[in-house]
Design a protein around this motif. Sequence first.
Motif, PDB file in Angstrom:
ATOM      1  N   ALA A  21       0.847  -1.386   0.101  1.00  0.00           N
ATOM      2  CA  ALA A  21      -0.116  -0.015   0.056  1.00  0.00           C
ATOM      3  C   ALA A  21       0.839   1.315   0.100  1.00  0.00           C
ATOM      4  O   ALA A  21       0.422   2.423  -0.479  1.00  0.00           O
ATOM      5  N   ILE A  22       1.962   1.241   0.419  1.00  0.00           N
ATOM      6  CA  ILE A  22       2.987   2.293   0.390  1.00  0.00           C
ATOM      7  C   ILE A  22       3.103   2.881  -0.903  1.00  0.00           C
ATOM      8  O   ILE A  22       3.600   3.965  -0.927  1.00  0.00           O
ATOM      9  N   PHE A  23       3.164   2.001  -1.930  1.00  0.00           N
ATOM     10  CA  PHE A  23       3.433   2.314  -3.039  1.00  0.00           C
ATOM     11  C   PHE A  23       2.168   2.744  -4.009  1.00  0.00           C
ATOM     12  O   PHE A  23       2.316   3.566  -5.088  1.00  0.00           O
ATOM     13  N   ASP A  24       0.897   2.424  -3.620  1.00  0.00           N
ATOM     14  CA  ASP A  24      -0.257   2.715  -4.569  1.00  0.00           C
ATOM     15  C   ASP A  24      -1.332   3.205  -3.860  1.00  0.00           C
ATOM     16  O   ASP A  24      -2.425   3.350  -4.348  1.00  0.00           O
ATOM     17  N   ASP A  25      -1.233   3.720  -2.681  1.00  0.00           N
ATOM     18  CA  ASP A  25      -2.510   4.114  -1.739  1.00  0.00           C
ATOM     19  C   ASP A  25      -2.529   5.523  -1.928  1.00  0.00           C
ATOM     20  O   ASP A  25      -1.488   6.313  -1.583  1.00  0.00           O
ATOM     21  N   ALA A  26      -3.638   6.128  -2.451  1.00  0.00           N
ATOM     22  CA  ALA A  26      -3.594   7.564  -2.645  1.00  0.00           C
ATOM     23  C   ALA A  26      -3.512   8.360  -1.304  1.00  0.00           C
ATOM     24  O   ALA A  26      -3.011   9.423  -1.229  1.00  0.00           O
ATOM     25  N   GLU A  27      -4.231   7.733  -0.249  1.00  0.00           N
ATOM     26  CA  GLU A  27      -4.120   8.373   1.134  1.00  0.00           C
ATOM     27  C   GLU A  27      -2.633   8.475   1.675  1.00  0.00           C
ATOM     28  O   GLU A  27      -2.181   9.289   1.951  1.00  0.00           O
ATOM     29  N   GLN A 323      10.473  13.788  -8.595  1.00  0.00           N
ATOM     30  CA  GLN A 323       9.379  14.567  -8.093  1.00  0.00           C
ATOM     31  C   GLN A 323       8.287  13.765  -8.495  1.00  0.00           C
ATOM     32  O   GLN A 323       7.649  13.329  -9.364  1.00  0.00           O
ATOM     33  N   PRO A 324       7.551  13.554  -7.063  1.00  0.00           N
ATOM     34  CA  PRO A 324       6.254  12.600  -7.192  1.00  0.00           C
ATOM     35  C   PRO A 324       5.050  13.411  -7.579  1.00  0.00           C
ATOM     36  O   PRO A 324       4.956  14.691  -7.372  1.00  0.00           O
ATOM     37  N   ILE A 325       4.299  12.855  -8.599  1.00  0.00           N
ATOM     38  CA  ILE A 325       3.334  13.414  -9.161  1.00  0.00           C
ATOM     39  C   ILE A 325       1.883  12.794  -8.699  1.00  0.00           C
ATOM     40  O   ILE A 325       0.893  13.507  -8.159  1.00  0.00           O
ATOM     41  N   SER A 326       1.721  11.602  -8.236  1.00  0.00           N
ATOM     42  CA  SER A 326       0.851  10.824  -7.908  1.00  0.00           C
ATOM     43  C   SER A 326       1.264   9.358  -7.350  1.00  0.00           C
ATOM     44  O   SER A 326       2.386   9.162  -7.639  1.00  0.00           O
TER      45      SER A 326
END
Lengths: 444, 177
Positions: A21-27, A323-326
């Motif tokens: 989840a640390i890689f794909d969870d939006a929260e 640069q993280p985007i989402s």
Amino acid sequence: MDFNTLIDDRPADGLFRVHRAIFDDAEVFEAELARVFGGGWVFLGLADQAAGPHDFFTTRIGRVPVLVSRDGDGSLAAFVNSCPHKGSMLAQTACGNARLHVCPYHSWTFDSAGRNKAVKWKNAGGYSPAFAQTGHDLASLPRFGEYRGFLFGSLSADVPTLEDHLGEARKLLDLVAGQSEQGMELVPGMVTFTFDANWKLQLENCSDAYHFTSAHPSYLRVLERRREDPTTVTARSAWDSNRNWAEDAQGVQGGSFSMAHGHVLNWGVMGVSDAMPLFESADALATRVGTGARDWMFNMRNLTIFPNLQIAENASSQLRVIQPISAGRTEMRTWCIAPKGESAEARRQRIRQYEDFFNPSGMATPDDTVSYENCQRGYASRVDPWLQGYNRGATESRAGGNAFGDTIGLVPERSVAGGSQLGDETLFHGYYREWQRRMAGAAA
Amino acid sequence: MTAPHVAELTERDAERLLFREARLLDNGDWDAWLALYTEDSTFWMPAWRNEAETTGDPDRELSLIYYAGRRGIEERVWRARSGLSVASTPRPRVVHAVTNVLLEGEAGGEWAVSACFTVHLYDPRSGGVHVNFGRYDYRLRHGNGNGDGGNGGWLIAAKTITLLNDRIPTVVDFYSV
């Protein structure tokens, strides 16, 4: 969500696991922007990107646009690149020179030190006395600092000093900054690429010795083919003259150092080789910085200054800004970083080696980034949510430094040294312990 | 003594060669593609120095790809076919559309030709679609019986690819520009 539960860190049991989840969870991602990127020191750029009076460059911390400007007296400062009037982004370009920044929306004007010089039609504007008493300057970043030309900023004022934040990693930045008496510069030509995967895949991959022969055999075979054909017109490679990655290499071939605040180095033994552009300075460097530091400058070194700066010195020399985007998308800004004043031939060699390996149009990086995207697809599973990629090297990790780091007086929190097949993964623990600390809201 | 004869390139000759190159790249017929290039050919895709200018000196500034000599693109072809590169397997499907072909003059027996390109790309792995677009600048040389004979004897001595949308989604390779 309790972010703490996403890292299963049990040193007593010799186990370290990370939840998908640390890689794909939006929260998780929104919290990272606020706490990891918004709550602590973040790399902005090199002082050399704004070398002269009134030079500036722009970047971002998370989603926040940032303007770094040198004023007429030569002082650097960092601002939110947003007009205090209506919020419009002020500077429009990646870099430039401007005594005055005029907002393109309502013409509020600021000098290169961020001071408001004009509110258009101010006297006729019917402003209240209270408004006139509020400041109209650009908002400075709450913290801004420089270490040997590396510029950092923080959107939070509640952070340790930059010196404390960098800590022992300063000695590793010294190995970069010290390669030329004149300092380092970015070779003209910025390369920007994106990948559809989480930013932490880039964080890890830079430090991942285990993937090299699996992900990059096409590059390694190209080097072999060049060796077989001496008429080659292409550049020699440092990987070719130093085979610390080869599975038949004997003895200690490299390892890792983990430092406080999530900074990490993985390194490999490389001799002082004429396949490397720095070779022309080998003797001068031995005199100026000593043979210990000089030899370290020739070692393969991948340095991460958490959370967004990576300096990879292996096939050539790259400075990367993450640069993280989402949660599932990342932008990389990349440059060839080089010692100022090196010879034209060394510079040419460095650039050719760089293009071969590092570019998204090169022969190695695409095999990394496509693998990140494959991982991101795999993260959709929660059947077994715990990833197992954090446990190589568990029996080899030592508290403190070792004889290799001693030559530059490095006192890391942990160190690992081993053979070419070790592929240490314990250095990732440093990332996630710092991640956990920042996600818990600690001053960073 | 008479001056050496300079072969005359027509716009139609240039179009034929450029359209043929596009078709060979689309088909993955890379041996035939390589045969369009002279052994000493330059293959260059500069990076961008800033918003408005590409880099201009490959020895002092960064390029996305720079090879002085066909050997460089031969290596790329080898790598893409090797089965050892996950970025190259499975390969995206591409179609090159080459337009606005212009003769820009002759110097030293080589003809300058410019053109515009769009490369539509479909990645079967992700279902993603992307368009790379920009300009080509060529120098074409008559092979005088050497090299590929299928283009009225014309060969590519230099190709410069100016990729206008250079925020690159994951990967760009010789077959996708």
